[in-house]
Scaffold this motif. Sequence first.
Motif, PDB file in Angstrom:
ATOM      1  N   LEU A  27       0.824  -1.207   0.000  1.00  0.00           N
ATOM      2  CA  LEU A  27       0.000   0.000   0.000  1.00  0.00           C
ATOM      3  C   LEU A  27       0.861   1.260   0.000  1.00  0.00           C
ATOM      4  O   LEU A  27       0.565   2.222  -0.725  1.00  0.00           O
ATOM      5  N   VAL A  28       1.903   1.255   0.827  1.00  0.00           N
ATOM      6  CA  VAL A  28       2.792   2.419   0.886  1.00  0.00           C
ATOM      7  C   VAL A  28       3.475   2.639  -0.459  1.00  0.00           C
ATOM      8  O   VAL A  28       3.555   3.778  -0.958  1.00  0.00           O
ATOM      9  N   LEU A  29       3.947   1.567  -1.071  1.00  0.00           N
ATOM     10  CA  LEU A  29       4.626   1.674  -2.358  1.00  0.00           C
ATOM     11  C   LEU A  29       3.695   2.224  -3.428  1.00  0.00           C
ATOM     12  O   LEU A  29       4.047   3.154  -4.172  1.00  0.00           O
ATOM     13  N   ILE A  30       2.484   1.656  -3.501  1.00  0.00           N
ATOM     14  CA  ILE A  30       1.507   2.121  -4.505  1.00  0.00           C
ATOM     15  C   ILE A  30       1.141   3.576  -4.255  1.00  0.00           C
ATOM     16  O   ILE A  30       1.028   4.382  -5.186  1.00  0.00           O
ATOM     17  N   THR A  31       0.972   3.938  -2.980  1.00  0.00           N
ATOM     18  CA  THR A  31       0.609   5.306  -2.627  1.00  0.00           C
ATOM     19  C   THR A  31       1.704   6.285  -3.023  1.00  0.00           C
ATOM     20  O   THR A  31       1.429   7.354  -3.589  1.00  0.00           O
ATOM     21  N   MET A  32       2.971   5.924  -2.753  1.00  0.00           N
ATOM     22  CA  MET A  32       4.088   6.798  -3.103  1.00  0.00           C
ATOM     23  C   MET A  32       4.198   6.976  -4.616  1.00  0.00           C
ATOM     24  O   MET A  32       4.454   8.082  -5.099  1.00  0.00           O
TER      25      MET A  32
END
Length: 473
Positions: free
Chosen positions: A439-444
């Motif tokens: 989720l963090v990767l996709i969000t960034m």
Amino acid sequence: MEAVFSYIIGLGAAVMMPVIFTVLGLCIGIRLGDALKSGLKVGVGFVGLSIVTALLTSALGPALNSVVDIYHLQLKVFDMGWPAAASVAYNTAVGAFIIPVCLGVNILMLITKTTRTVNIDLWNYWHFAFIGAVIFFASDSLAWGFFGAIICYIFTLILADMTAKKFQDFYKDMDGISIPQPFCAGFAPFAWAINKGLDKIPGIEKIEIDAEGMKKKFGLLGEPLFLGVVVGVVIGCLTCSSWGEIVDKIPYILGLGIKMGAVMELIPRVTVLFIEGLKPISDATRSLIARRFKGADGLNIGMSPALVIGHPTTLVVSLLLIPVTLVLAVLLPGNQFLPLASLAGMFYVFPLVLPFTKGNVVKTFIVGLVVLTAGLYMVTNLAPAFTLAAKDVYAVTGDAAVAIPDGFEGGSLDFASSPLAWVIYQCTENLKWIGAGALVLITMVMMWWNRVHIIRNQQAMIKANSDRIQTTE
């Protein structure tokens, strides 16, 4: 902090919108009288919409409950409706701080140019608090709860930016407005994908029937008003167990039909007030940005999807999907959720779907059918976590709105059926750190992509302005 924001939320949109719009109008240079008038019109619009929605709920609710009793349709997951979901969301540690936390995230994203939406739709912040509360109770971790809420908020702001131009091009008089409501925004990627898939099917791309086309082709039969009456009469007949009872209940059946027709006719008239109130604020905001921030990619005001639920295609498709969704709920294997109280929220599925289907009734209906079918399973899947949160809130507050009948689990079509909520819950609860990392990767990546897009637009506007000045000279 909880008391302050509970008080603000308790005032409701009808009271706070005149205050917010008056202050906003003064800040951007509008006269006090004009700013107050804009705010009051938006506030009155919310009052009118709540009255119409209450009419729909009070007329449709008892009728559908009768249908459930006659045909023994009760399933395991009890439909608590959006008020109960909002109560669960705000009466938790996540909900108590959701407004300042999300406003802080919004400001940070504006500063870093990772969004251009200023989200003033405070009352729909309960959606972010809801997913945070469900994760909080399922994981017994406040940190995980806030993580889920913040991820959902960032996703929603970026989706609001990505859909803003299509939204403004499709709906008239909506310049400078975007929709950062996660229930609506979560369906936009699916609307895009399903619409692209439908266009590849021979013959489908040639079907261009919008609400106005229905009126021209079918005359009175294509009017939302008439369809509302027909669907109301059909549902009224289903509340009868025999032909004799139908004859006896003709006044009730016809009355239900007229009430459903009234809802279809009144919603567009009420939403006109939103547009009248928003237009001066929107125009002044764009003018201010053009004067003060030369070449800037204009900011959008994030507002409730209630502004546009009066579109004829939304009304027609929502009306047709009400009985279809009930039938699906009973027939779909593995589904345990029977939507009743949540059906009044059906209109809010489509505000960001229509810009992709261009108001095509057939395509919009297919998109709605697909996402609601998936939504029933998502509500069933989230029911244990929702029930856990609702029971805890009930034990602390004693709020009857969140009480779940014995032998049932709780659920709500509103936001619990959103793919955005479901994906975030699954990643944080079942995949834990791996899911959180994804989720963090996709969000960034999405924030980076949005920033690049915003800066590119700014540079293009600066160049266009420079070329125009040189041409003039």
